[in-house]
Design a protein around this motif. Structure first.
Motif, PDB file in Angstrom:
ATOM      1  N   ASP A 123     -61.760  42.928   2.245  1.00 26.00           N
ATOM      2  CA  ASP A 123     -61.173  44.370   2.172  1.00 26.00           C
ATOM      3  C   ASP A 123     -60.770  44.704   0.797  1.00 26.00           C
ATOM      4  O   ASP A 123     -60.755  45.867   0.385  1.00 26.00           O
ATOM      5  N   CYS A 174     -60.509  39.593  14.635  1.00 27.81           N
ATOM      6  CA  CYS A 174     -60.196  41.022  14.552  1.00 27.81           C
ATOM      7  C   CYS A 174     -60.868  41.719  15.704  1.00 27.81           C
ATOM      8  O   CYS A 174     -59.993  42.551  16.096  1.00 27.81           O
ATOM      9  N   VAL A 193     -55.364  45.839  12.099  1.00 29.16           N
ATOM     10  CA  VAL A 193     -55.546  44.897  10.645  1.00 29.16           C
ATOM     11  C   VAL A 193     -54.743  43.723  10.837  1.00 29.16           C
ATOM     12  O   VAL A 193     -53.665  43.476  10.873  1.00 29.16           O
ATOM     13  N   LEU A 194     -55.377  42.588  10.546  1.00 31.30           N
ATOM     14  CA  LEU A 194     -54.908  41.425  10.500  1.00 31.30           C
ATOM     15  C   LEU A 194     -54.271  41.121   9.491  1.00 31.30           C
ATOM     16  O   LEU A 194     -54.459  41.355   8.203  1.00 31.30           O
ATOM     17  N   SER A 195     -53.101  40.405   9.479  1.00 33.54           N
ATOM     18  CA  SER A 195     -52.250  39.958   8.543  1.00 33.54           C
ATOM     19  C   SER A 195     -52.694  39.228   7.342  1.00 33.54           C
ATOM     20  O   SER A 195     -52.457  39.322   6.264  1.00 33.54           O
ATOM     21  N   GLN A 196     -53.320  38.171   7.983  1.00 31.56           N
ATOM     22  CA  GLN A 196     -53.982  37.044   7.077  1.00 31.56           C
ATOM     23  C   GLN A 196     -55.648  36.999   7.732  1.00 31.56           C
ATOM     24  O   GLN A 196     -55.587  36.947   8.942  1.00 31.56           O
ATOM     25  N   ALA A 251     -60.722  41.899   8.234  1.00 30.60           N
ATOM     26  CA  ALA A 251     -59.336  41.712   8.778  1.00 30.60           C
ATOM     27  C   ALA A 251     -59.364  43.056   9.640  1.00 30.60           C
ATOM     28  O   ALA A 251     -58.523  43.098  10.573  1.00 30.60           O
ATOM     29  N   GLN A 252     -60.197  43.763   9.905  1.00 26.10           N
ATOM     30  CA  GLN A 252     -60.370  45.026  10.786  1.00 26.10           C
ATOM     31  C   GLN A 252     -61.798  45.329  11.202  1.00 26.10           C
ATOM     32  O   GLN A 252     -62.880  45.496  10.463  1.00 26.10           O
ATOM     33  N   ASP A 294     -42.560  33.059  -1.080  1.00 29.45           N
ATOM     34  CA  ASP A 294     -43.165  34.359  -0.648  1.00 29.45           C
ATOM     35  C   ASP A 294     -43.691  35.225  -1.978  1.00 29.45           C
ATOM     36  O   ASP A 294     -44.791  35.891  -1.963  1.00 29.45           O
TER      37      ASP A 294
END
Length: 504
Positions: A125, A209, A221-224, A235-236, A484
């Motif tokens: 992405d 996805c 949309v996958l976060s990871q 991711a998508q 983080d």
């Protein structure tokens, strides 16, 4: 919708460069599963992947003016090779934006076909976003790796070949899923002509996805996104592809990294060919489907979609294949610290082969052994082994599904240190590239003393680190905030039983 795609598929020009790939039997796997397993060998294409079909079909349908502008795409590798090959055949200049985590074998291949390679970002992405900038800046024409009707139609020629080559019983086709171009093309053609055949998508658990979109009934949309199967690290799901999949894909199955490694071995055993992680998803899906449904005498086809894998990644595949096949158990066993204990333990194991044995003195009372033992999913499953040891008085902890144990602890057993206090333990994954470890250490900084450190890189697309930090109880709440800010995936393993037994 389906009739439109079928017409596009029938008129596709893929055979200017692509070949009609064979369907090969997988006799060993078929016998083991009690069902007929067939492999559609797209790894035998000139670029060792099905992606040449969609890339060429789209490029061939561009106008002369569009081709003169040059083309650009974003790809984790296989679409890049297909487009580079197609562009050279048609005399078109091509720029390929690839994630920095792309296996070197794919980068070299794209350059060998004459395309310009730009490495950007850690996943597809990010590469996609950068490729869009090049469209505006340089006027290039974008060739999408999956979300385009002409690309989908090119991939759909695989289904056309399958129905022509195999006209007998066919119960389901298992298709690897990334952005959805392959499964959309196959589903459109198959459901138009043979709606009785199930079309089943297969995704890695950490890059699912399509499964997420099917569950939500909309694109998400996958976060990871996991990077082991880099060819499907998306991711998508695509917009065009999802419109087909939501109506005509029967279900989506997800598989683990260990199950993928086992499937790579299965394909090798039957064909003596080595596929990439994304390429084995169909076989991994068949195995999971058969186990779930307890079916027999069915006929299944898996799309062996590609063979572009870094050779050094095979170390990881070989290490995890036996676990994925449920043929190895990793156990933590406690025995008395006295003469004869090892002998008694080996007698309890019986005739089973020990694949790994790690031990170091702990105290005068007991010893903790880290042991790998060969098992068999049907004849001698690991739960029977655990029960056998427990009945003979050995406390056992099954670590077979413990990622920290599989990735790190098995290489670090015996690291107790009574002088270390206030230790917390975190496991990290970050995209692997030159300088990645230094960058990680630089971001981690020197706020807390590092009391333990283990790093493994064996050909995977990501580096793996386990770190022990000495952090006073009053400051522990500050650790997640600091981690983080580093921006890498991490897990708190301080209470992991494998760590507590062998390293704490």
């Amino acid at each position: 919708m389906l009739e439109t795609y079928v017409k596009k598929i029938l008129s596709s020009r893929v055979y200017d460069v692509a070949v009609e790939t064979p369907i090969h039997a997988a006799p060993f796997l078929s016998e083991r599963l009690g069902n007929t397993v067939l492999l559609k060998r797209e790894d035998l294409q000139p670029v060792f992947s099905f992606k040449i079909r969609g890339a060429y079909n789209k490029l061939a349908l561009l106008s002369d003016e569009q081709r003169a502008c040059g083309v650009v795409t974003a790809s984790a590798g296989n679409h890049a090779q297909g487009l580079a090959y197609a562009a050279r055949h048609l005399g078109v200049k091509a720029t390929i934006v690839m994630p920095c985590t792309t296996p070197e074998i794919k980068v070299r291949a794209v350059r060998a076909w004459g395309a310009k390679v730009v490495l950007h970002g850690d996943a597809f992405d990010e590469a996609l976003t950068f490729s869009q900038k090049l469209i505006k800046e340089k006027g290039l024409v974008y060739i999408h790796p999956f979300d385009d009707p002409d690309t989908i139609a090119g991939q759909g020629t695989i289904a056309m070949e399958i129905l022509r080559q195999h006209q007998g019983q066919l119960d389901a086709i298992f298709v690897p899923v990334g952005g959805g171009g392959l499964i959309a093309g196959i589903a459109a053609y198959v459901k138009y002509l043979r709606p009785d055949i199930r079309v089943i998508g297969v995704e890695p658990e950490d890059a699912a996805c399509l499964k997420a979109a099917m569950a939500a009934d909309e694109r998400v949309v996958l976060s990871q996104v996991g990077l082991f199967a880099d060819g499907v690290a998306v991711a998508q799901i695509g917009q065009h592809t999802f419109e087909v999949c939501r109506h005509y894909v029967d279900e989506v199955i997800t598989v683990t990294t260990d199950e993928m490694c086992a499937a790579i071995k299965d394909i090798y055993d039957d064909t003596r060919s080595i596929c990439e992680p994304a390429g084995c998803l169909g076989v991994a899906g068949i195995k999971k489907y058969v186990e779930r449904e307890n079916c027999s005498e069915k006929v299944f086809i898996a799309i062996d979609s590609g063979a572009n894998v870094n050779f050094d990644r095979l170390r990881h595949v070989a290490e995890r294949a036996e676990i994925g096949e449920k043929r190895e158990a990793l156990l933590a066993v406690t025995i008395p610290e006295k003469p004869g204990s090892f002998k008694a333990f080996c007698q309890a194991i019986g005739k089973r082969s020990i694949t790994e044995f790690n031990y170091r003195f702990h105290d005068n009372a007991e010893a903790h052994i880290f042991v790998g033992v060969q098992t068999h999913p049907d004849l001698d499953p690991r739960d029977v082994l655990v029960e056998t040891l427990q009945k003979q008085g050995f406390p056992v902890l099954d670590l077979t599904d413990n990622e920290l144990a599989k990735l790190h602890i098995r290489h670090m057993v015996g690291g107790h240190c009574e002088q270390v206090t206030d230790e917390v333990v975190y496991r990290f994954e970050f995209p692997e590239r030159p300088g990645a470890l230094f960058n990680f250490l630089n971001k981690l900084g020197a706020r807390w003393n590092i009391s333990m450190f283990h790093y493994r890189n064996h050909g995977a697309a990501y580096g793996r680190v386990v770190v022990g930090l000495q952090v006073a109880e009053a400051e522990r709440h500050k650790v997640p905030e600091t981690l983080d800010s580093i921006g890498y995936m991490y897990w708190d393993e301080t209470d992991n039983p494998a760590y507590r037994l062998y390293l704490a």
